[in-house]
Design a protein around this motif. Sequence first.
Motif, PDB file in Angstrom:
ATOM      1  N   UNK A  49       0.825  -1.207   0.000  1.00 13.02           N
ATOM      2  CA  UNK A  49       0.000   0.000   0.000  1.00 13.02           C
ATOM      3  C   UNK A  49       0.865   1.264   0.000  1.00 13.02           C
ATOM      4  N   UNK A  50       1.971   1.232   0.744  1.00 20.60           N
ATOM      5  CA  UNK A  50       2.883   2.382   0.771  1.00 20.60           C
ATOM      6  C   UNK A  50       3.453   2.657  -0.615  1.00 20.60           C
ATOM      7  N   UNK A  51       3.857   1.613  -1.304  1.00 15.75           N
ATOM      8  CA  UNK A  51       4.386   1.799  -2.661  1.00 15.75           C
ATOM      9  C   UNK A  51       3.295   2.263  -3.619  1.00 15.75           C
ATOM     10  N   UNK A  52       2.064   1.812  -3.412  1.00 16.20           N
ATOM     11  CA  UNK A  52       0.955   2.284  -4.239  1.00 16.20           C
ATOM     12  C   UNK A  52       0.730   3.779  -4.037  1.00 16.20           C
ATOM     13  N   UNK A  53       0.832   4.246  -2.798  1.00 19.63           N
ATOM     14  CA  UNK A  53       0.702   5.686  -2.531  1.00 19.63           C
ATOM     15  C   UNK A  53       1.800   6.465  -3.245  1.00 19.63           C
ATOM     16  N   UNK A  54       3.025   5.935  -3.198  1.00 19.85           N
ATOM     17  CA  UNK A  54       4.130   6.597  -3.888  1.00 19.85           C
ATOM     18  C   UNK A  54       3.875   6.653  -5.396  1.00 19.85           C
ATOM     19  N   UNK A  55       3.359   5.553  -5.945  1.00 15.77           N
ATOM     20  CA  UNK A  55       3.077   5.511  -7.383  1.00 15.77           C
ATOM     21  C   UNK A  55       1.975   6.492  -7.763  1.00 15.77           C
ATOM     22  N   UNK A  56       1.122   6.835  -6.814  1.00 19.97           N
ATOM     23  CA  UNK A  56       0.049   7.809  -7.054  1.00 19.97           C
ATOM     24  C   UNK A  56       0.519   9.241  -6.870  1.00 19.97           C
ATOM     25  N   UNK A  57       1.798   9.407  -6.590  1.00 16.65           N
ATOM     26  CA  UNK A  57       2.369  10.745  -6.487  1.00 16.65           C
ATOM     27  C   UNK A  57       2.435  11.311  -5.080  1.00 16.65           C
ATOM     28  N   UNK A  58       2.091  10.523  -4.073  1.00 16.06           N
ATOM     29  CA  UNK A  58       2.170  11.006  -2.688  1.00 16.06           C
ATOM     30  C   UNK A  58       3.632  11.024  -2.268  1.00 16.06           C
ATOM     31  N   UNK A  59       4.046  12.129  -1.673  1.00 16.96           N
ATOM     32  CA  UNK A  59       5.424  12.269  -1.229  1.00 16.96           C
ATOM     33  C   UNK A  59       5.468  12.613   0.253  1.00 16.96           C
ATOM     34  N   UNK A  60       6.654  12.520   0.788  1.00 13.37           N
ATOM     35  CA  UNK A  60       6.868  12.816   2.201  1.00 13.37           C
ATOM     36  C   UNK A  60       6.317  14.209   2.557  1.00 13.37           C
ATOM     37  N   UNK A  62      -8.360  22.847  -4.641  1.00 13.73           N
ATOM     38  CA  UNK A  62      -7.631  22.673  -5.898  1.00 13.73           C
ATOM     39  C   UNK A  62      -7.836  21.250  -6.405  1.00 13.73           C
ATOM     40  N   UNK A  63      -7.638  20.991  -7.706  1.00 12.69           N
ATOM     41  CA  UNK A  63      -7.810  19.634  -8.233  1.00 12.69           C
ATOM     42  C   UNK A  63      -6.926  18.627  -7.500  1.00 12.69           C
ATOM     43  N   UNK A  64      -7.501  17.500  -7.140  1.00 11.80           N
ATOM     44  CA  UNK A  64      -6.778  16.495  -6.376  1.00 11.80           C
ATOM     45  C   UNK A  64      -7.296  15.117  -6.778  1.00 11.80           C
ATOM     46  N   UNK A  65      -6.401  14.137  -6.793  1.00  9.14           N
ATOM     47  CA  UNK A  65      -6.799  12.765  -7.118  1.00  9.14           C
ATOM     48  C   UNK A  65      -7.752  12.237  -6.049  1.00  9.14           C
ATOM     49  N   UNK A  66      -8.846  11.641  -6.511  1.00 10.78           N
ATOM     50  CA  UNK A  66      -9.844  11.054  -5.607  1.00 10.78           C
ATOM     51  C   UNK A  66     -10.099   9.626  -6.062  1.00 10.78           C
ATOM     52  N   UNK A  67      -9.712   8.662  -5.221  1.00  4.63           N
ATOM     53  CA  UNK A  67      -9.851   7.252  -5.575  1.00  4.63           C
ATOM     54  C   UNK A  67     -10.713   6.518  -4.562  1.00  4.63           C
ATOM     55  N   UNK A  68     -11.400   5.508  -5.065  1.00  5.22           N
ATOM     56  CA  UNK A  68     -12.108   4.611  -4.172  1.00  5.22           C
ATOM     57  C   UNK A  68     -11.108   3.665  -3.509  1.00  5.22           C
ATOM     58  N   UNK A  69     -11.421   3.272  -2.282  1.00  4.32           N
ATOM     59  CA  UNK A  69     -10.537   2.369  -1.553  1.00  4.32           C
ATOM     60  C   UNK A  69     -10.215   1.113  -2.362  1.00  4.32           C
ATOM     61  N   UNK A  70     -11.217   0.553  -3.027  1.00  2.00           N
ATOM     62  CA  UNK A  70     -10.985  -0.670  -3.802  1.00  2.00           C
ATOM     63  C   UNK A  70      -9.957  -0.452  -4.911  1.00  2.00           C
ATOM     64  N   UNK A  71      -9.938   0.747  -5.504  1.00  2.00           N
ATOM     65  CA  UNK A  71      -8.961   1.037  -6.551  1.00  2.00           C
ATOM     66  C   UNK A  71      -7.556   1.133  -5.978  1.00  2.00           C
ATOM     67  N   UNK A  72      -7.418   1.737  -4.804  1.00  2.00           N
ATOM     68  CA  UNK A  72      -6.103   1.792  -4.158  1.00  2.00           C
ATOM     69  C   UNK A  72      -5.633   0.372  -3.835  1.00  2.00           C
ATOM     70  N   UNK A  73      -6.546  -0.452  -3.331  1.00  2.00           N
ATOM     71  CA  UNK A  73      -6.206  -1.854  -3.033  1.00  2.00           C
ATOM     72  C   UNK A  73      -5.752  -2.565  -4.309  1.00  2.00           C
ATOM     73  N   UNK A  74      -6.477  -2.359  -5.390  1.00  2.00           N
ATOM     74  CA  UNK A  74      -6.124  -3.021  -6.645  1.00  2.00           C
ATOM     75  C   UNK A  74      -4.732  -2.611  -7.114  1.00  2.00           C
ATOM     76  N   UNK A  75      -4.431  -1.309  -7.002  1.00  2.00           N
ATOM     77  CA  UNK A  75      -3.125  -0.833  -7.450  1.00  2.00           C
ATOM     78  C   UNK A  75      -1.987  -1.339  -6.574  1.00  2.00           C
ATOM     79  N   UNK A  76      -2.312  -1.735  -5.357  1.00  2.00           N
ATOM     80  CA  UNK A  76      -1.250  -2.213  -4.454  1.00  2.00           C
ATOM     81  C   UNK A  76      -0.834  -3.649  -4.751  1.00  2.00           C
ATOM     82  N   UNK A  77      -1.667  -4.394  -5.477  1.00  2.00           N
ATOM     83  CA  UNK A  77      -1.426  -5.834  -5.633  1.00  2.00           C
ATOM     84  C   UNK A  77      -0.129  -6.153  -6.367  1.00  2.00           C
ATOM     85  N   UNK A  78       0.257  -5.307  -7.319  1.00  2.03           N
ATOM     86  CA  UNK A  78       1.477  -5.600  -8.080  1.00  2.03           C
ATOM     87  C   UNK A  78       2.681  -4.783  -7.590  1.00  2.03           C
ATOM     88  N   UNK A  79       2.575  -4.216  -6.389  1.00  2.00           N
ATOM     89  CA  UNK A  79       3.681  -3.446  -5.834  1.00  2.00           C
ATOM     90  C   UNK A  79       4.610  -4.333  -4.994  1.00  2.00           C
TER      91      UNK A  79
END
Length: 532
Positions: free
Chosen positions: A38-49, A121-138
């Motif tokens: 999940x942490x790597x998925x957040x990074x891939x979505x552009x979230x930074x420290x 301001x414009x911001x990415x808005x994802x459903x929890x299931x989509x974040x979960x899906x993106x984490x599977x191959x991280x």
Amino acid sequence: MDLATVWAWAVERFPTRRAVGGPRPMTYAEWDARTARLAHALLALGVRRGDRVALVLHGGEPAASLHLAAQRIGAVATPLSPRFGPPELAHCLADAAPALVVSEPATGEATAAALGDERIRPVAHLDLAEVERRSLDQHDTAPSDPPTADDVSVMLYTSGTTGRPKGVPRTHRAEHAAAVAHLVQTGGRPGDVVLGVMPLFHTMGVRTLLATIVAGGTWVPQARFDAAEAAELIARERVTSLYLVPTMYWSLLREADPAALAGVRRLAYAGAPMAPALAERLVDAVAPEAFVNHFGSTEIYTFTIGPDVAAKPGCAGRAGMFGRVRLVDPSPGASPDDEVAPGEQGQVVVSMASPEAFAGYWLRPDATAKAVRGGWYFTGDLAVADDDGDLWVSGRVDDMINTGGENVYPDEIEAALVRCPAIADVVVVGLPDERWGQAVTAFVVPAAGVAPDEAVVAADRWGRDALPSLRRPKRVIAVDAVPRSAVGKTLRRVLVGGGYSALADSAVVPTEGHPRSDRTTEGALRSDRGTP
């Protein structure tokens, strides 16, 4: 100490120990892999420290895992109440300016509506299931850039019982200190099994999660509190420790077979005062080894600890292990050096030197200047110290009722009235009154099988027998429920503002001291403004 390190060390110590209970159990090693992905998925979505990640979720394991994932990359978990409507969400999202917003089906529509606010301001808005899906191959390995102890871990928004919610940023250092203090002060044990039902947008929920991890225990998630389900989880998962608000304890006692609570050894509560009657019933039902009253806030986790509720029900105790507390003149603008005399009521102030303290409100220097003066945090709570030096909280500065030129506080009136067998719940407020200035008014919820008018008469009679004249309710109103926040804080302002429908009213129902009003029943039972 930063929480990414705290987490890594817990996994290293107990890789095969059960970390998560419930229908989707995981060991610490398994939860480590999941939160890393999940942490790597957040990074891939552009979230930074340092970025805020807004989580509009009800709770449970997915919310906890995302919270931990944010900690591992140095992002700031920003959980928001799923009970917020679009205007409240819009305020918090505009204020926090997150890099990502995560919602779920139950909160997605309100979140999307809030994000349409022109202030955001414009911001990415994802459903929890989509974040979960993106984490599977991280990757399931630890992220390479962990935070420092001084980085911000979480930003909680205050409940807003008296105004718009304010952001409270808390560092990794403060969160770790609070978790350690919680364990010591509540008698926590390594390997405790803890019910994780308090929401993660509240300090109690975050504390339950982190303290369980520090102790290498098992966190048993419940996304939304249901007393019958909680009792079943407690029995099946062999829960040993509960940290809840008083309203949840009331519900458990009403719904649960006492045998379901037999394995619980440690009880703690916070968030609202506990009536002595409830404390007594819990002692009888559970016979806990430890029963603790935790008095604190989002800003500074621990003010005081009442270590033995069985011996002194309702007592808030003394300063926590990492803190200092004073009682000072409750007048506006008082200095932290204006301490009251022994036995006098004062406002509770807490030293900002505590490692559990925040540094100030997010983007609100005005609010910080009002709450923090001379190195002390002014809590807005009132208390009196007894001969042992223990504090007894007597209410909030804002809840004070000035009736007939005298100041009274709701807590002691509520503690007396809640013992009336005809009522299930009660809250006391001051409503505007031409004669008294403010009339002490009790809103009561009838007990099961008790008619509203009967509850009004019984509560009025009980108050006359149990309370001195100044504190007796001038008016008793029956309602179907007391308005409370998601964590059990009484929302008195809703009642003062007229946000209720009366089932019965002593202004209409004849009582010993309140003859029938000249007003019509229809008019008295319909509340437009909540005033006499």
